[in-house]
Structures are given as structure tokens and as C-alpha cells.
Design a protein around this motif. Structure first.
Motif, short mmCIF file in Angstrom:
data_model
loop_
_atom_site.label_atom_id
_atom_site.label_comp_id
_atom_site.label_asym_id
_atom_site.label_seq_id
_atom_site.Cartn_x
_atom_site.Cartn_y
_atom_site.Cartn_z
N MET A 1 -10.65 -0.66 13.99
CA MET A 1 -10.80 0.55 13.16
C MET A 1 -12.25 1.04 13.21
O MET A 1 -12.51 2.24 13.32
N LYS A 2 -13.18 0.11 13.13
CA LYS A 2 -14.60 0.49 13.12
C LYS A 2 -14.99 1.14 14.45
O LYS A 2 -15.81 2.04 14.49
N MET B 1 -11.75 8.25 8.26
CA MET B 1 -11.33 8.92 9.49
C MET B 1 -10.42 10.10 9.19
O MET B 1 -10.54 11.16 9.79
N ALA B 2 -9.50 9.90 8.22
CA ALA B 2 -8.56 10.98 7.89
C ALA B 2 -9.33 12.22 7.45
O ALA B 2 -8.95 13.35 7.79
N PHE C 1 -13.13 2.99 16.30
CA PHE C 1 -12.69 4.39 16.23
C PHE C 1 -13.54 5.18 15.24
O PHE C 1 -13.92 6.32 15.51
N GLU C 2 -13.85 4.54 14.13
CA GLU C 2 -14.62 5.23 13.09
C GLU C 2 -15.99 5.63 13.65
O GLU C 2 -16.53 6.67 13.32
N ARG D 1 0.84 -1.21 0.00
CA ARG D 1 0.00 0.00 0.00
C ARG D 1 0.87 1.25 0.00
O ARG D 1 1.90 1.30 0.65
N LYS E 1 -11.73 13.83 10.31
CA LYS E 1 -10.88 14.61 11.20
C LYS E 1 -10.82 16.08 10.76
O LYS E 1 -10.74 16.99 11.57
N LEU F 1 -0.50 6.56 3.38
CA LEU F 1 -1.86 7.12 3.47
C LEU F 1 -1.89 8.58 3.02
O LEU F 1 -2.82 9.02 2.34
N ASP G 1 -10.39 -8.65 14.78
CA ASP G 1 -9.83 -8.24 13.49
C ASP G 1 -9.37 -6.79 13.57
O ASP G 1 -9.93 -6.00 14.32
N MET G 2 -8.37 -6.46 12.76
CA MET G 2 -7.92 -5.06 12.71
C MET G 2 -9.09 -4.15 12.35
O MET G 2 -9.21 -3.03 12.85
N LEU G 3 -9.96 -4.67 11.50
CA LEU G 3 -11.09 -3.86 11.06
C LEU G 3 -12.06 -3.58 12.21
O LEU G 3 -12.67 -2.51 12.27
N GLU H 1 -0.73 7.11 11.31
CA GLU H 1 -0.72 7.58 9.92
C GLU H 1 -1.96 8.44 9.64
O GLU H 1 -1.89 9.45 8.93
N ILE H 2 -3.09 8.02 10.20
CA ILE H 2 -4.35 8.75 9.97
C ILE H 2 -4.36 10.07 10.73
O ILE H 2 -5.00 11.03 10.31
N LEU I 1 -1.26 2.47 11.94
CA LEU I 1 -2.25 3.02 11.02
C LEU I 1 -2.92 4.26 11.64
O LEU I 1 -3.11 5.27 10.98
N LEU I 2 -3.24 4.16 12.92
CA LEU I 2 -3.88 5.30 13.60
C LEU I 2 -2.95 6.51 13.62
O LEU I 2 -3.39 7.65 13.48
N SER J 1 -11.82 2.64 5.91
CA SER J 1 -11.98 3.15 7.26
C SER J 1 -10.93 4.24 7.54
O SER J 1 -11.25 5.29 8.12
N SER J 2 -9.69 4.00 7.11
CA SER J 2 -8.62 4.98 7.35
C SER J 2 -8.91 6.29 6.64
O SER J 2 -8.76 7.37 7.22
N LYS K 1 -10.05 -7.35 2.68
CA LYS K 1 -9.72 -6.87 4.02
C LYS K 1 -8.97 -5.54 3.97
O LYS K 1 -9.26 -4.61 4.73
N GLY L 1 -11.24 -2.74 3.17
CA GLY L 1 -11.98 -2.31 4.35
C GLY L 1 -11.15 -1.40 5.24
O GLY L 1 -11.61 -0.36 5.72
N LEU L 2 -9.90 -1.80 5.45
CA LEU L 2 -9.02 -1.00 6.32
C LEU L 2 -8.72 0.36 5.72
O LEU L 2 -8.70 1.37 6.42
#
Ligand code: FES
Lengths: 222, 144
Positions: B52-53, A51-52, B55-56, A6, A55, A9, B47-49, B94-95, B91-92, A47-48, A40, A43-44
């Protein structure tokens, strides 16, 4: 398989910033296996990105679709009903998939979400390494099943070079010397003699030497 | 910010943390109601998702509560969970949400006090960090 990773971000955020509604695509083939762009990871990433942007007070609408294969027109066609509402496409497939989507949907901006890396094999879970360079004229039969083009840093046909020490390559102390591996394997096969034979200079034309390549199977293409 | 009540989601393994939370209740130990527990059969199932969810959807903090080292009923579920947690933390970051909002803890089923203590500490930590930037905006957007 074709491997990929990937993109950062921040780069992806900039790609989709001008848009409010995007289609985020995954592919069920290679990029699923190397955990870069399957359902998967889609999905990640969705979601990222959500949120980005949230924010910064922006609501990004993302539709997630993972195709069986993104490098085949039959599957890419499945996207047609969803294209209307999308302002842009972000694809987690390899470069082949990204281009197939771009070719089919001429008027949609399409962005790659991954960097396509190489043709490789899994060493173990989570570790992939380069194995094939697609040179178009396979020599594995005479090099003990180890590819000097993909796995020797210098692509030497008659290695090793002086930079091989303790079985490692001078480019990186962690990297196996392909020619050491070739020698070990030839020895295991009792074929040490073969090592003495000089390989002639390689003809690179079947590789990229003659421009982009194409395979036409008359019996299937008819 | 003064009356900010953080929402902390705890993914609690059925064999340890969840039972420990139960024990805390039985022992009448109080811990902050900010911690919302989701029971999972093993943290390896988180799951990682899922994280994430959480937090989302507005969690200010997330905690993954696993069995002690070597005690996972599925042998290595907690080890895998730890690497998932590390990946989501990155990831968090990075976001821009901040990886420090996600924590992993280990305890056994008998540690009721420890559970109450962890719940209190995490709630206080998240309270100090303030509301998640994700939630702040979605609440504002909802109000607008
Ligand atoms: S059973 Fe508790 S963490 Fe796996």
C-alpha cells in the motif's frame, strides 16, 4: 472476543469527506485479534483513505493512534492532547470503544469504521463464529457446553426443530445444528438422559428484557 | 501520456527473484530500468502495508516475485504472500486505484531470462494502464 468487520471503504470515504484532518483510532484488544481494527488495520485504512482522496485531488491529513483499550476511560483520556487538531474521529474499535470516545469528547464528530458483529471464538485463522449471546443466565452447564441461544438459529431451548438434517441447520446447509452438537456432546459425556428433561421457558429478563444492563461491583466501585 | 515512464516496485525474494535479477545482470540481459527492486528475505515478509505504501508514494505498479510453488525456503511464505496480494488487489479496487496494478509472479534463482521478460511485460502492462491516479494527483498538487 467481540468481533467486527471493516465497513465498505465507500461508506467511510463519505463519512470523512467534509473534513481535512482526522484522527483514526484502533484498539489493541478484540478488534486486533479479529484483524478488524488493530494497529495494522488502522495503517491499511489510513493508506486507503489517503489514496482515495488524493485520487480526487484532496489531501487528507490522518493521525493514527491505537489505544490499549478503547472501552476504558483511562486509555481514552490519552487522546486528549491529540483531539484539538482533529476535526473528526474515525474509530476502528467495537461499538463500545466508539461510544466511549464519543462520550469523552462531546464536541467531536465520531464515526465507526467497523460493524461490530458478535461475541465469538476463532475456529481457525481468519474464521470466527458466534458463540455467546450474553443472555445473562448461562445454560452451558446443562447443554453440554454448546449454547442453544447463540448457536441455534431459532434459539430453541428444547431442540432440535424439524429443520435439522444430517447435523445441519435448515437456515444454511453449511451451518451446524446446535442441537445436534448438544446431543453429540451429551452422548460423549454419557448424559443422554439429560436430553429427556424439558427445559422450562427461558427468563429473558437477565438478557435485554429489562433494558440496558449494568454491573456494579460494590467492592471495586467504591 | 506518450512519455509516461511507469514506476514499478518489485518486492523480490532473496532466494529466487532477487538472484534471478542478479543473473539477468550477469548475463547482460537488459530489462526496463522502470522496475525498482526491493530485496526481501521471503515474500512472506512483504506486509500488505508495504505494498500500500508503495502505491501511496507514487508507484504505478507493484510486483511481488516469489519462489516457485513448494520452493519457498520458509515453506509457505509464498502461499501467504499470494493471499496478501489478493487482499491488497481487492483493496486497490475498492480505492479506485485498480487491483490489476499489482501482480504476483513465481520464479527460481536460475531464471535470469524469465526475470528480464517479466520485468518487461509488467512495465509494458503498466504503461498501457497509464499513470496511477494517486500519483497523478500528488504530482499535480506538488506543482500547484
Ligand atoms: S523464500 Fe522465496 S518466497 Fe519464501
Amino acid at each position: 472476543m467481540i468481533t467486527a468487520e471493516r465497513k465498505p471503504l465507500s461508506e467511510l470515504v463519505e463519512c470523512v469527506r467534509p473534513y481535512g484532518r482526522i484522527l483514526l483510532l484502533g484498539c489493541n484488544e478484540c478488534v486486533t485479534v479479529c484483524a478488524a481494527g488493530g494497529r495494522k488495520e488502522v495503517g491499511l485504512l489510513a493508506s486507503s483513505l489517503k489514496m482515495a482522496f488524493s485520487k480526487d485531488g484532496k489531501n487528507l491529513d490522518i493521525k493514527e493512534i491505537t489505544l490499549e483499550r478503547q472501552c476504558d476511560p483511562e486509555y481514552v483520556e490519552e487522546l486528549a492532547p491529540h483531539m484539538g487538531e482533529a476535526e473528526a474521529v474515525l474509530s476502528m474499535a467495537c461499538g463500545c470503544g466508539v461510544q466511549e470516545v464519543a462520550r469523552r469528547f462531546m464536541d467531536k464528530p465520531v464515526f465507526p469504521a467497523v460493524n461490530t458483529k458478535f461475541m465469538g471464538a476463532s475456529e481457525r485463522q481468519g474464521i470466527w463464529s458466534e458463540r455467546c449471546a450474553g443472555c445473562g443466565d448461562c445454560v452451558l452447564g446443562i447443554t453440554g457446553g454448546i449454547c442453544p441461544i447463540a448457536r441455534c438459529s431459532k434459539q430453541l431451548m428444547n431442540g432440535p426443530c424439524g429443520g435439522s438434517s444430517g447435523g445441519k441447520c435448515e437456515v444454511d446447509a453449511e451451518m451446524d445444528c446446535a442441537w445436534q452438537l448438544i446431543w453429540d456432546r451429551l452422548k460423549a459425556l454419557g448424559l443422554e438422559k439429560r436430553y429427556e428433561e424439558n427445559m422450562p421457558a427461558k427468563d429473558w429478563r437477565p438478557g435485554r428484557g429489562a433494558g440496558p444492563r449494568k454491573i456494579i461491583r460494590e467492592d471495586l466501585a467504591r | 501520456m506518450e512519455n509516461f515512464e511507469p514506476v514499478v516496485v518489485a518486492f523480490a525474494c532473496h532466494y529466487c527473484a532477487y538472484t534471478a535479477a542478479d543473473m539477468a545482470g550477469t548475463k547482460r540481459l537488459s530489462y526496463p530500468p522502470n522496475v525498482k527492486i526491493i530485496r526481501v528475505p521471503c515474500t512472506g515478509k512483504v506486509d500488505m502495508l508495504h505494498i500500500m505504501k508503495a502505491f501511496e508514494k507514487g508507484a504505478d505498479g507493484v510486483c511481488v516475485a516469489a519462489c516457485l510453488d513448494g520452493d519457498c525456503h520458509f515453506r509457505t511464505g509464498n502461499v501467504r504472500a499470494a493471499s496478501h496480494v489478493d487482499a491488497v488487489r481487492k483493496l486497490l479496487d475498492e480505492i479506485g486505484v485498480g487491483g490489476e496494478r499489482l501482480e504476483m509472479v513465481a520464479l527460481s534463482a536460475g531464471m535470469g531470462e524469465r526475470f528480464a521478460q517479466i520485468a518487461t511485460e509488467i512495465t509494458e502492462k503498466i504503461r498501457k494502464l497509464g499513470p496511477s491516479p494517486v500519483r497523478k494527483v500528488s504530482v499535480a498538487a506538488g506543482a500547484a
